[in-house]
Write a protein that holds these residues in place. Sequence first.
Motif: not given
Length: 59
Positions: A7-14, A36-47
């Motif tokens: 759910s986090v992956c889905a709503r975060k920008r990639r 790096r996200c292990d769901r989509c293999g792309l990058f997200h940003l975290t605080s």
Amino acid sequence: MKHTRLSVCARKRRYGSEEEARAVVAGAAIVLRPYRCDRCGLFHLTSRTKGKRIARPVG
Ligand SMILES: [Zn+2]
């Protein structure tokens, strides 16, 4: 490394690369960290200030 919830992956920008994510971090008003996200293999940003209130500006 923690797993990213779907759910986090889905709503975060990639971002397609860490460089692309870092470019966004450089222009952001708050402190962010690319990971790096292990769901989509792309990058997200975290605080980086997890669970902490952001300090109020002095003055
Ligand atoms: Zn993801």
